[in-house]
Design an enzyme around this catalytic site. Sequence first.
Site, PDB file in Angstrom:
ATOM      1  N   PHE A   2      35.412  63.157  36.055  1.00 39.40           N
ATOM      2  CA  PHE A   2      35.752  61.777  35.735  1.00 39.40           C
ATOM      3  C   PHE A   2      36.103  61.066  37.037  1.00 39.40           C
ATOM      4  CE2 PHE A   2      37.157  64.649  32.372  1.00 39.40           C
ATOM      5  CZ  PHE A   2      36.303  64.245  31.367  1.00 39.40           C
ATOM      6  N   ASP A   4      37.822  58.797  38.327  1.00 37.64           N
ATOM      7  CA  ASP A   4      38.921  57.857  38.135  1.00 37.64           C
ATOM      8  C   ASP A   4      39.532  57.460  39.475  1.00 37.64           C
ATOM      9  OD1 ASP A   4      40.367  60.098  38.833  1.00 37.64           O
ATOM     10  OD2 ASP A   4      41.424  60.279  36.944  1.00 37.64           O
ATOM     11  N   ASP A  89      37.870  68.773  38.857  1.00 39.71           N
ATOM     12  CA  ASP A  89      38.466  67.449  38.672  1.00 39.71           C
ATOM     13  C   ASP A  89      39.907  67.569  38.198  1.00 39.71           C
ATOM     14  OD1 ASP A  89      39.185  65.307  36.469  1.00 39.71           O
ATOM     15  OD2 ASP A  89      37.775  64.301  37.803  1.00 39.71           O
ATOM     16  N   ASP A  94      45.657  66.952  39.321  1.00 37.55           N
ATOM     17  CA  ASP A  94      47.029  67.480  39.301  1.00 37.55           C
ATOM     18  C   ASP A  94      47.582  67.651  40.715  1.00 37.55           C
ATOM     19  OD1 ASP A  94      47.073  67.556  36.530  1.00 37.55           O
ATOM     20  OD2 ASP A  94      46.559  69.686  36.419  1.00 37.55           O
TER      21      ASP A  94
END
Length: 125
Positions: A2, A4, A89, A94
């Site tokens: 993703f 982001d 990812d 994290d």
Amino acid sequence: MFADYRVPQILHHLRILTYPPHFTHLLHTHAMVPHGTREEVSVRAASVVAVDRVRAEIVGLRLAERQKGNDGEGRKEAEGEEVSSVLIDFYLWDLAKRIENGEERVAGIQTEEMLPAHRTRSIWY
């Protein structure tokens, strides 16, 4: 994966992605990066490519280790199917959060300053 805001942030910190000076300035000033602009699309696309290359490198290293040891592991593992871009990812997301919160730091490699994540308003991320 993703594409982001956190993954590009940590990829830059790890020196996997580099940003042009004008984009770094936008991040330092917490300016909005409008959705669909060249900068926004570029950072997301570069993140997808970078994570895919990280995955390929992990697969290559694991395969080389297996070949050195000639341990006869199954074909599925040898091809690296257990390493997915989504897992990378999640790990990177994290890690970025832990570094930003001061809970962790990367040792043993040279890193860049942890810049603020880019800010883009959109319904997609």
